[in-house]
Design a protein around this motif. Structure first.
Motif, PDB file in Angstrom:
ATOM      1  N   ALA A   1       0.787  -1.203  -0.116  1.00  0.00           N
ATOM      2  CA  ALA A   1       0.227  -0.116   0.017  1.00  0.00           C
ATOM      3  C   ALA A   1       0.918   1.421   0.086  1.00  0.00           C
ATOM      4  N   ALA A   2       0.568   2.279  -0.654  1.00  0.00           N
ATOM      5  CA  ALA A   2       1.549   3.286  -0.871  1.00  0.00           C
ATOM      6  C   ALA A   2       0.468   4.585  -1.256  1.00  0.00           C
ATOM      7  N   GLU A   3       1.220   5.801  -1.115  1.00  0.00           N
ATOM      8  CA  GLU A   3       0.668   7.023  -1.307  1.00  0.00           C
ATOM      9  C   GLU A   3       1.452   7.895  -1.907  1.00  0.00           C
ATOM     10  N   PHE A   4       1.179   9.066  -2.641  1.00  0.00           N
ATOM     11  CA  PHE A   4       1.787   9.959  -3.286  1.00  0.00           C
ATOM     12  C   PHE A   4       2.069  11.039  -2.187  1.00  0.00           C
ATOM     13  N   ALA A   5       3.188  11.445  -1.984  1.00  0.00           N
ATOM     14  CA  ALA A   5       3.686  12.528  -1.227  1.00  0.00           C
ATOM     15  C   ALA A   5       3.132  13.759  -1.542  1.00  0.00           C
ATOM     16  N   ASP A   6       2.830  13.964  -2.839  1.00  0.00           N
ATOM     17  CA  ASP A   6       2.319  15.271  -3.371  1.00  0.00           C
ATOM     18  C   ASP A   6       0.639  14.796  -3.579  1.00  0.00           C
ATOM     19  N   PRO A   7      -0.168  15.636  -2.675  1.00  0.00           N
ATOM     20  CA  PRO A   7      -1.472  15.234  -2.863  1.00  0.00           C
ATOM     21  C   PRO A   7      -2.140  15.709  -4.055  1.00  0.00           C
ATOM     22  N   SER A   8      -1.569  16.643  -4.887  1.00  0.00           N
ATOM     23  CA  SER A   8      -1.891  17.187  -6.061  1.00  0.00           C
ATOM     24  C   SER A   8      -2.078  15.972  -7.187  1.00  0.00           C
ATOM     25  N   ARG A   9      -1.099  14.991  -6.992  1.00  0.00           N
ATOM     26  CA  ARG A   9      -1.053  13.831  -7.986  1.00  0.00           C
ATOM     27  C   ARG A   9      -2.410  13.008  -8.010  1.00  0.00           C
ATOM     28  N   TYR A  10      -3.331  13.169  -6.788  1.00  0.00           N
ATOM     29  CA  TYR A  10      -4.626  12.466  -7.022  1.00  0.00           C
ATOM     30  C   TYR A  10      -5.571  13.193  -7.986  1.00  0.00           C
ATOM     31  N   GLU A  11      -5.203  14.503  -8.143  1.00  0.00           N
ATOM     32  CA  GLU A  11      -6.139  15.483  -9.124  1.00  0.00           C
ATOM     33  C   GLU A  11      -5.954  14.976 -10.615  1.00  0.00           C
ATOM     34  N   LEU A  12      -5.010  14.312 -10.892  1.00  0.00           N
ATOM     35  CA  LEU A  12      -4.512  14.052 -12.301  1.00  0.00           C
ATOM     36  C   LEU A  12      -5.204  12.673 -12.746  1.00  0.00           C
ATOM     37  N   ASP A  13      -5.938  12.408 -13.832  1.00  0.00           N
ATOM     38  CA  ASP A  13      -6.772  11.529 -14.063  1.00  0.00           C
ATOM     39  C   ASP A  13      -5.645  10.453 -14.773  1.00  0.00           C
ATOM     40  N   GLU A  14      -4.633  11.131 -15.519  1.00  0.00           N
ATOM     41  CA  GLU A  14      -3.811  10.098 -16.163  1.00  0.00           C
ATOM     42  C   GLU A  14      -2.422  10.719 -16.060  1.00  0.00           C
ATOM     43  N   MET A  15      -1.238   9.914 -15.923  1.00  0.00           N
ATOM     44  CA  MET A  15      -0.038  10.154 -15.941  1.00  0.00           C
ATOM     45  C   MET A  15       1.111   9.552 -16.807  1.00  0.00           C
ATOM     46  N   LYS A  16       1.711  10.258 -17.690  1.00  0.00           N
ATOM     47  CA  LYS A  16       2.423   9.605 -18.493  1.00  0.00           C
ATOM     48  C   LYS A  16       3.810   8.961 -17.781  1.00  0.00           C
TER      49      LYS A  16
END
Length: 153
Positions: free
Chosen positions: A102-117
């Protein structure tokens, strides 16, 4: 993507590849990338992560892979399980020992992105609802991860 069989440098025999993958959730969605096995005619999904290098702890490998793949920092939480994945991809055999965290992004703004290259691959990471895997509508690898997620619900 999955490479061909890993070969031991001394014996030239196929070997087992240790990998670490991150289960990162956004609500009921899981961050995964989509891949295709043209030989099987199968489209599947897999969480992000990758190979563990000799002398590297699995948690450290996972953090490194996220820096390489998404230029992102993650916080690795608990070990969800270890799966043995014996498979064929593009008609080549593979064998992995998979550490799932289980992991989380350190930067919460990553959760706002629908996709990431994904930077080191032509694939793109996307959020897919876990229910799509649980009901069999989409395929999730490694084998056994769907059951782990089901038990985690």
């Amino acid at each position: 993507m999955r490479p061909g069989p890993r070969v031991d440098s001394v014996t030239a025999m196929p070997s087992i590849r240790p990998i670490a993958l991150a289960v990162i959730r956004r609500g009921t969605a899981l961050l995964v990338f989509e891949a295709r096995d043209d030989v099987k005619g199968e489209t599947f999904h897999r969480p992000l992560g990758g190979g563990i290098e000799f002398g590297e702890r699995s948690e450290d490998a996972l953090k490194r892979e996220f820096r390489e793949e998404l230029d992102a920092e993650i916080v690795v939480k608990k070990l969800l399980g270890v799966l043995e994945n014996v498979f064929t991809w593009q008609d080549r055999p593979g064998h992995e020992i998979v550490f799932l965290y289980a992991a989380e992004f350190a930067d919460p703004s990553r959760y706002e992105l629908d996709e990431m290259k994904i930077l080191d691959d032509p694939a793109t990471a996307r959020w897919v609802d876990v229910r799509d895997f649980l009901d069999g509508g989409k395929i999730l690898y490694p084998t056994g991860l769907t059951e782990l997620l089901s038990a985690d619900q």
